[in-house]
Motif scaffolding. Structure first.
Motif, mmCIF file in Angstrom:
data_model
loop_
_atom_site.group_PDB
_atom_site.id
_atom_site.type_symbol
_atom_site.label_atom_id
_atom_site.label_comp_id
_atom_site.label_asym_id
_atom_site.label_seq_id
_atom_site.Cartn_x
_atom_site.Cartn_y
_atom_site.Cartn_z
ATOM 1 N N LEU A 4 0.810 -1.214 0.000
ATOM 2 C CA LEU A 4 0.000 0.000 0.000
ATOM 3 C C LEU A 4 0.846 1.267 0.000
ATOM 4 C CD1 LEU A 4 -2.774 -1.155 2.476
ATOM 5 C CD2 LEU A 4 -2.801 -1.197 -0.018
ATOM 6 N N VAL A 5 2.152 1.119 0.199
ATOM 7 C CA VAL A 5 3.058 2.262 0.153
ATOM 8 C C VAL A 5 4.185 1.961 -0.821
ATOM 9 C CG1 VAL A 5 2.571 2.997 2.512
ATOM 10 C CG2 VAL A 5 4.453 1.436 2.093
ATOM 11 N N GLU A 6 4.746 2.986 -1.373
ATOM 12 C CA GLU A 6 5.922 2.851 -2.230
ATOM 13 C C GLU A 6 7.041 3.671 -1.624
ATOM 14 O OE1 GLU A 6 5.313 3.656 -6.350
ATOM 15 O OE2 GLU A 6 3.396 2.590 -6.375
ATOM 16 N N MET A 7 8.251 3.121 -1.649
ATOM 17 C CA MET A 7 9.409 3.825 -1.123
ATOM 18 C C MET A 7 10.344 4.140 -2.270
ATOM 19 S SD MET A 7 10.130 1.756 2.349
ATOM 20 C CE MET A 7 9.087 1.986 3.747
ATOM 21 N N SER A 8 11.040 5.246 -2.185
ATOM 22 C CA SER A 8 11.886 5.669 -3.300
ATOM 23 C C SER A 8 13.105 4.779 -3.499
ATOM 24 C CB SER A 8 12.324 7.115 -3.100
ATOM 25 O OG SER A 8 13.070 7.238 -1.897
ATOM 26 N N ALA A 9 13.659 4.221 -2.431
ATOM 27 C CA ALA A 9 14.895 3.454 -2.570
ATOM 28 C C ALA A 9 14.762 1.989 -2.153
ATOM 29 C CB ALA A 9 15.996 4.104 -1.742
ATOM 30 N N SER A 10 13.619 1.587 -1.636
ATOM 31 C CA SER A 10 13.458 0.215 -1.156
ATOM 32 C C SER A 10 12.194 -0.398 -1.755
ATOM 33 C CB SER A 10 13.331 0.173 0.369
ATOM 34 O OG SER A 10 14.483 0.705 0.968
ATOM 35 N N PRO A 11 12.335 -1.581 -2.361
ATOM 36 C CA PRO A 11 11.135 -2.232 -2.878
ATOM 37 C C PRO A 11 10.249 -2.700 -1.722
ATOM 38 C CG PRO A 11 13.040 -3.662 -3.145
ATOM 39 C CD PRO A 11 13.541 -2.350 -2.610
ATOM 40 N N THR A 12 8.957 -2.679 -1.940
ATOM 41 C CA THR A 12 8.020 -3.156 -0.927
ATOM 42 C C THR A 12 7.214 -4.300 -1.502
ATOM 43 O OG1 THR A 12 6.374 -1.554 -1.607
ATOM 44 C CG2 THR A 12 7.813 -0.906 0.198
ATOM 45 N N GLY A 13 6.812 -5.217 -0.653
ATOM 46 C CA GLY A 13 5.951 -6.308 -1.077
ATOM 47 C C GLY A 13 6.680 -7.388 -1.847
ATOM 48 N N SER A 14 5.905 -8.367 -2.264
ATOM 49 C CA SER A 14 6.414 -9.481 -3.044
ATOM 50 C C SER A 14 5.458 -9.723 -4.200
ATOM 51 C CB SER A 14 6.517 -10.739 -2.173
ATOM 52 O OG SER A 14 6.865 -11.845 -2.971
ATOM 53 N N TYR A 15 6.004 -9.996 -5.332
ATOM 54 C CA TYR A 15 5.172 -10.236 -6.504
ATOM 55 C C TYR A 15 5.252 -11.696 -6.944
ATOM 56 C CZ TYR A 15 4.863 -5.226 -6.453
ATOM 57 O OH TYR A 15 4.616 -3.942 -6.057
ATOM 58 N N ARG A 16 5.517 -12.566 -5.979
ATOM 59 C CA ARG A 16 5.565 -14.004 -6.247
ATOM 60 C C ARG A 16 4.568 -14.710 -5.345
ATOM 61 N NH1 ARG A 16 11.743 -15.202 -5.286
ATOM 62 N NH2 ARG A 16 11.201 -14.009 -3.475
ATOM 63 N N PRO A 17 4.024 -15.821 -5.793
ATOM 64 C CA PRO A 17 3.102 -16.564 -4.931
ATOM 65 C C PRO A 17 3.864 -17.260 -3.811
ATOM 66 C CG PRO A 17 3.510 -17.803 -6.937
ATOM 67 C CD PRO A 17 4.195 -16.466 -7.093
ATOM 68 N N ALA A 18 3.147 -17.657 -2.787
ATOM 69 C CA ALA A 18 3.769 -18.415 -1.706
ATOM 70 C C ALA A 18 4.264 -19.748 -2.249
ATOM 71 C CB ALA A 18 2.751 -18.663 -0.593
ATOM 72 N N PRO A 19 5.424 -20.217 -1.800
ATOM 73 C CA PRO A 19 5.917 -21.503 -2.302
ATOM 74 C C PRO A 19 5.061 -22.649 -1.777
ATOM 75 C CG PRO A 19 7.335 -20.704 -0.549
ATOM 76 C CD PRO A 19 6.343 -19.624 -0.834
ATOM 77 N N THR A 20 4.994 -23.717 -2.552
ATOM 78 C CA THR A 20 4.293 -24.907 -2.092
ATOM 79 C C THR A 20 5.123 -25.592 -1.006
ATOM 80 O OG1 THR A 20 5.308 -26.156 -3.889
ATOM 81 C CG2 THR A 20 3.080 -25.312 -4.268
ATOM 82 N N LEU A 21 4.464 -26.394 -0.196
ATOM 83 C CA LEU A 21 5.133 -27.080 0.904
ATOM 84 C C LEU A 21 6.289 -27.931 0.375
ATOM 85 C CD1 LEU A 21 5.121 -27.722 3.923
ATOM 86 C CD2 LEU A 21 3.613 -29.646 3.428
ATOM 87 N N GLY A 22 7.459 -27.700 0.907
ATOM 88 C CA GLY A 22 8.639 -28.472 0.538
ATOM 89 C C GLY A 22 9.365 -27.997 -0.702
ATOM 90 N N LYS A 23 8.881 -26.958 -1.343
ATOM 91 C CA LYS A 23 9.479 -26.516 -2.606
ATOM 92 C C LYS A 23 10.969 -26.181 -2.472
ATOM 93 C CE LYS A 23 8.922 -23.511 -6.535
ATOM 94 N NZ LYS A 23 8.020 -22.632 -7.253
#
Length: 78
Positions: free
Chosen positions: A28-47
């Motif tokens: 919900l926020v953007e920072m100028s020098a630091s990425p926020t959040g993740s754009y990948r799905p959660a890994p499956t169990l044991g991945k």
């Protein structure tokens, strides 16, 4: 379904290995020098089991023994 979450850039869609397309609320926020959040799905169990165990210093044989004993569930995704 909240109208505020439907604004452009808030909802993120990713492809999950098991369930397919998945939507979630992004950062919900953007920072100028630091990425926020993740754009990948959660890994499956044991991945990442093999990778984590190798980085922890276990040998290939030791990891094989853990899988063979049932201490770690096998995964076809790793």
């Amino acid at each position: 379904d909240d109208p505020g979450a439907q604004e452009p850039g808030i909802m993120i869609e990713v492809e999950h290995d098991l369930v397919g397309p998945e939507q979630f609320v992004g950062p919900l926020v953007e920072m100028s020098a630091s990425p926020t959040g993740s754009y990948r799905p959660a890994p499956t169990l044991g991945k990442h089991s093999n990778e984590v165990l190798r980085e922890s210093g276990l040998s290939k044989d030791e990891i094989g023994e853990l899988f063979a004993s049932g201490a770690i569930a096998p995964t076809s995704l790793d």
